[in-house]
Design a protein around this motif. Structure first.
Motif, PDB file in Angstrom:
ATOM      1  N   ALA A 107     124.446 -33.051 -24.065  1.00  0.00           N
ATOM      2  CA  ALA A 107     125.744 -32.975 -23.400  1.00  0.00           C
ATOM      3  C   ALA A 107     125.965 -31.589 -22.802  1.00  0.00           C
ATOM      4  CB  ALA A 107     126.855 -33.312 -24.387  1.00  0.00           C
ATOM      5  N   ALA A 108     125.532 -30.551 -23.506  1.00  0.00           N
ATOM      6  CA  ALA A 108     125.694 -29.191 -23.004  1.00  0.00           C
ATOM      7  C   ALA A 108     124.869 -28.966 -21.743  1.00  0.00           C
ATOM      8  CB  ALA A 108     125.293 -28.183 -24.084  1.00  0.00           C
ATOM      9  N   ILE A 109     123.649 -29.450 -21.737  1.00  0.00           N
ATOM     10  CA  ILE A 109     122.798 -29.313 -20.549  1.00  0.00           C
ATOM     11  C   ILE A 109     123.413 -30.071 -19.377  1.00  0.00           C
ATOM     12  CG2 ILE A 109     120.561 -29.943 -19.565  1.00  0.00           C
ATOM     13  CD1 ILE A 109     119.343 -29.363 -22.335  1.00  0.00           C
ATOM     14  N   ALA A 110     123.927 -31.272 -19.625  1.00  0.00           N
ATOM     15  CA  ALA A 110     124.545 -32.063 -18.564  1.00  0.00           C
ATOM     16  C   ALA A 110     125.778 -31.361 -18.003  1.00  0.00           C
ATOM     17  CB  ALA A 110     124.914 -33.445 -19.092  1.00  0.00           C
ATOM     18  N   ALA A 111     126.608 -30.802 -18.888  1.00  0.00           N
ATOM     19  CA  ALA A 111     127.817 -30.109 -18.441  1.00  0.00           C
ATOM     20  C   ALA A 111     127.471 -28.857 -17.645  1.00  0.00           C
ATOM     21  CB  ALA A 111     128.688 -29.752 -19.644  1.00  0.00           C
ATOM     22  N   ALA A 112     126.476 -28.099 -18.105  1.00  0.00           N
ATOM     23  CA  ALA A 112     126.077 -26.878 -17.403  1.00  0.00           C
ATOM     24  C   ALA A 112     125.505 -27.198 -16.033  1.00  0.00           C
ATOM     25  CB  ALA A 112     125.058 -26.103 -18.241  1.00  0.00           C
ATOM     26  N   ASN A 113     124.661 -28.201 -15.952  1.00  0.00           N
ATOM     27  CA  ASN A 113     124.082 -28.577 -14.663  1.00  0.00           C
ATOM     28  C   ASN A 113     125.143 -29.086 -13.705  1.00  0.00           C
ATOM     29  OD1 ASN A 113     121.440 -27.854 -15.265  1.00  0.00           O
ATOM     30  ND2 ASN A 113     120.928 -29.855 -16.117  1.00  0.00           N
ATOM     31  N   ALA A 114     126.119 -29.847 -14.217  1.00  0.00           N
ATOM     32  CA  ALA A 114     127.203 -30.335 -13.375  1.00  0.00           C
ATOM     33  C   ALA A 114     128.004 -29.161 -12.819  1.00  0.00           C
ATOM     34  CB  ALA A 114     128.106 -31.280 -14.166  1.00  0.00           C
ATOM     35  N   TYR A 115     128.304 -28.184 -13.675  1.00  0.00           N
ATOM     36  CA  TYR A 115     129.099 -27.044 -13.224  1.00  0.00           C
ATOM     37  C   TYR A 115     128.360 -26.232 -12.169  1.00  0.00           C
ATOM     38  CZ  TYR A 115     132.015 -22.860 -13.402  1.00  0.00           C
ATOM     39  OH  TYR A 115     132.833 -21.810 -13.063  1.00  0.00           O
ATOM     40  N   ARG A 116     127.077 -26.116 -12.315  1.00  0.00           N
ATOM     41  CA  ARG A 116     126.282 -25.394 -11.310  1.00  0.00           C
ATOM     42  C   ARG A 116     126.362 -26.070  -9.949  1.00  0.00           C
ATOM     43  NH1 ARG A 116     120.712 -25.557 -12.893  1.00  0.00           N
ATOM     44  NH2 ARG A 116     120.304 -23.917 -11.374  1.00  0.00           N
ATOM     45  N   HIS A 117     126.706 -27.352  -9.945  1.00  0.00           N
ATOM     46  CA  HIS A 117     126.862 -28.092  -8.691  1.00  0.00           C
ATOM     47  C   HIS A 117     128.329 -28.325  -8.353  1.00  0.00           C
ATOM     48  CE1 HIS A 117     122.638 -29.038  -9.774  1.00  0.00           C
ATOM     49  NE2 HIS A 117     122.462 -29.074  -8.470  1.00  0.00           N
ATOM     50  N   GLY A 118     129.210 -27.569  -9.024  1.00  0.00           N
ATOM     51  CA  GLY A 118     130.627 -27.634  -8.701  1.00  0.00           C
ATOM     52  C   GLY A 118     131.356 -28.834  -9.248  1.00  0.00           C
ATOM     53  N   GLU A 119     130.827 -29.434 -10.333  1.00  0.00           N
ATOM     54  CA  GLU A 119     131.442 -30.635 -10.869  1.00  0.00           C
ATOM     55  C   GLU A 119     131.746 -30.518 -12.362  1.00  0.00           C
ATOM     56  OE1 GLU A 119     128.953 -33.957  -9.871  1.00  0.00           O
ATOM     57  OE2 GLU A 119     129.737 -34.061  -7.830  1.00  0.00           O
ATOM     58  N   ILE A 120     132.558 -31.467 -12.838  1.00  0.00           N
ATOM     59  CA  ILE A 120     132.950 -31.566 -14.238  1.00  0.00           C
ATOM     60  C   ILE A 120     132.403 -32.864 -14.811  1.00  0.00           C
ATOM     61  CG2 ILE A 120     134.964 -32.014 -15.738  1.00  0.00           C
ATOM     62  CD1 ILE A 120     136.531 -30.100 -13.930  1.00  0.00           C
ATOM     63  N   VAL A 121     132.010 -32.831 -16.075  1.00  0.00           N
ATOM     64  CA  VAL A 121     131.692 -34.042 -16.824  1.00  0.00           C
ATOM     65  C   VAL A 121     132.897 -34.317 -17.725  1.00  0.00           C
ATOM     66  CG1 VAL A 121     130.166 -35.120 -18.514  1.00  0.00           C
ATOM     67  CG2 VAL A 121     129.215 -33.584 -16.773  1.00  0.00           C
ATOM     68  N   LEU A 122     133.551 -35.453 -17.561  1.00  0.00           N
ATOM     69  CA  LEU A 122     134.778 -35.723 -18.317  1.00  0.00           C
ATOM     70  C   LEU A 122     134.521 -35.944 -19.804  1.00  0.00           C
ATOM     71  CD1 LEU A 122     137.220 -37.924 -16.200  1.00  0.00           C
ATOM     72  CD2 LEU A 122     137.436 -35.534 -16.881  1.00  0.00           C
ATOM     73  N   ASP A 123     133.342 -36.457 -20.140  1.00  0.00           N
ATOM     74  CA  ASP A 123     133.029 -36.681 -21.547  1.00  0.00           C
ATOM     75  C   ASP A 123     133.018 -35.342 -22.288  1.00  0.00           C
ATOM     76  OD1 ASP A 123     132.183 -38.025 -23.896  1.00  0.00           O
ATOM     77  OD2 ASP A 123     130.104 -37.486 -23.461  1.00  0.00           O
ATOM     78  N   ARG A 124     133.854 -35.206 -23.307  1.00  0.00           N
ATOM     79  CA  ARG A 124     133.946 -34.017 -24.154  1.00  0.00           C
ATOM     80  C   ARG A 124     134.508 -32.800 -23.421  1.00  0.00           C
ATOM     81  NH1 ARG A 124     128.645 -34.751 -28.133  1.00  0.00           N
ATOM     82  NH2 ARG A 124     128.546 -37.002 -27.928  1.00  0.00           N
ATOM     83  N   PHE A 125     135.168 -33.045 -22.297  1.00  0.00           N
ATOM     84  CA  PHE A 125     135.807 -31.968 -21.534  1.00  0.00           C
ATOM     85  C   PHE A 125     137.141 -31.624 -22.186  1.00  0.00           C
ATOM     86  CE2 PHE A 125     138.364 -30.745 -17.620  1.00  0.00           C
ATOM     87  CZ  PHE A 125     137.820 -29.472 -17.533  1.00  0.00           C
ATOM     88  N   ARG A 126     137.327 -30.371 -22.582  1.00  0.00           N
ATOM     89  CA  ARG A 126     138.555 -29.946 -23.253  1.00  0.00           C
ATOM     90  C   ARG A 126     139.640 -29.536 -22.269  1.00  0.00           C
ATOM     91  NH1 ARG A 126     137.584 -25.561 -27.749  1.00  0.00           N
ATOM     92  NH2 ARG A 126     139.849 -25.841 -27.775  1.00  0.00           N
ATOM     93  N   GLY A 127     139.265 -29.137 -21.068  1.00  0.00           N
ATOM     94  CA  GLY A 127     140.244 -28.703 -20.087  1.00  0.00           C
ATOM     95  C   GLY A 127     139.900 -27.336 -19.534  1.00  0.00           C
ATOM     96  N   ARG A 128     140.828 -26.816 -18.758  1.00  0.00           N
ATOM     97  CA  ARG A 128     140.621 -25.525 -18.116  1.00  0.00           C
ATOM     98  C   ARG A 128     141.506 -24.473 -18.769  1.00  0.00           C
ATOM     99  NH1 ARG A 128     140.877 -24.298 -11.598  1.00  0.00           N
ATOM    100  NH2 ARG A 128     140.656 -22.024 -11.744  1.00  0.00           N
ATOM    101  N   ALA A 129     140.921 -23.370 -19.175  1.00  0.00           N
ATOM    102  CA  ALA A 129     141.652 -22.306 -19.863  1.00  0.00           C
ATOM    103  C   ALA A 129     142.703 -21.695 -18.947  1.00  0.00           C
ATOM    104  CB  ALA A 129     140.685 -21.228 -20.340  1.00  0.00           C
ATOM    105  N   GLY A 130     143.777 -21.224 -19.577  1.00  0.00           N
ATOM    106  CA  GLY A 130     144.780 -20.471 -18.839  1.00  0.00           C
ATOM    107  C   GLY A 130     145.909 -21.293 -18.274  1.00  0.00           C
TER     108      GLY A 130
END
Length: 303
Positions: A194-217
């Motif tokens: 899941a961590a690898i999937a989330a990191a790769n998605a972010y590198r492409h400007g995207e979010i993975v909703l599974d286990r997404f806690r939200g955006r800080a701040g």
């Protein structure tokens, strides 16, 4: 001595498996970030760590200004870094979030005033690639290290130079926790895959909703409203959804959320998740969706 809480996870069954809802749990008070490289050891709290006096002074000044301080180190590395002190700073809720890096002989030279004004300090250079933080703070909670260390190592091998172990990021019940900078995206209850999937998605400007806690701040109800609009529309781009306004009455929040050219009225309600299915002593606060509808022309909106 390590506390009882630190020795064991001390959280409900399912907290670290993805069974517990993670949405709308990103740290609200984390708009500005200060990351200081320190290979350890890390005490339970930063004030107790064996740091140079000038680093403690920098952390205290950051805290007074509302900047979130973190210690960081490379995965698996425990040797002391030689030379000037590496520091990273970030503004995660700017119109264009940014991350910058600098090296300091005297940490007091870092202009934190510029950071809280949303300006890159003169002594720092913008970092063009995303950075990933994995909480491995064993002295704060044993699960953060037990689950986080293997994830940090695997991510570090996949994205060399982009991954840091870090101290407590908030929400140790969701270990392992992953933070993606500069946008301050939080993920919890992460597996290695899941961590690898989330990191790769972010590198492409995207979010993975599974286990997404939200955006800080940003406030938790706004995090929840954004989450439910993403789930409804399938929008995964990092900047594809934004809360324009909110109005709260007790545990109920009504929000106007923009998605492209469409605006939605979203109503979320703070509620209790009991992991046992009964009245557990250690319950988790989360949010449920009460209403979601597109705002049509002529419909009154929040002011």
């Amino acid at each position: 001595m390590m506390s009882e809480r630190a020795r064991g996870c001390g959280h409900p069954v399912g907290s670290h498996t993805g069974e517990v809802p993670t949405l709308a749990s990103a740290t609200v008070g984390a708009r500005f970030w200060l990351l200081v490289e320190h290979t350890g050891p890390w005490a339970s709290h930063l004030s107790e760590c064996a740091l140079p006096a000038e680093v403690h002074a920098l952390i205290e000044r950051a805290t007074e200004l509302g900047v979130r301080p973190q210690l960081i180190r490379r995965p698996g590395r425990r040797d002391e870094a030689a030379g000037p002190l590496r520091i990273l700073v970030a503004d995660t809720t700017a119109e264009v979030p940014w991350l910058a890096e600098g090296f300091f002989d005297d940490p007091g030279d870092l202009d934190l005033g510029s950071l809280v004004r949303g300006v890159v300090p003169e002594s720092c250079i913008l970092v063009k690639e995303p950075v990933f933080l994995v909480c491995t703070h064993a002295r704060r909670n044993a699960c953060c290290a037990r689950i986080g260390l293997p994830i940090a190592r695997v991510l570090g091998e996949s994205l060399p130079g982009r991954v840091w172990e870090t101290t407590h990021v908030g929400g140790d019940r969701y270990a392992a926790n992953l933070v993606c900078l500069p946008h301050g995206l939080y993920y919890g209850s992460m597996s290695q895959a899941a961590a690898i999937a989330a990191a790769n998605a972010y590198r492409h400007g995207e979010i993975v909703l599974d286990r997404f806690r939200g955006r800080a701040g940003i406030p938790e109800p706004s995090q929840a409203a954004e989450h439910f609009v993403r789930a409804h529309t399938g929008e995964l781009s990092v900047g594809g959804v934004a809360v324009e306004s909110t109005r709260s009455d007790g545990d109920v929040t009504e929000a106007v959320v923009r998605h492209g050219d469409v605006r939605f009225r979203v109503v979320v309600e703070r509620t209790v998740f009991a992991p046992c299915g009964t009245a557990c002593a250690d319950t988790i606060m989360t949010y449920r969706l009460a209403a979601l509808e597109p705002i049509r022309c002529g419909t009154p909106v929040l002011t």
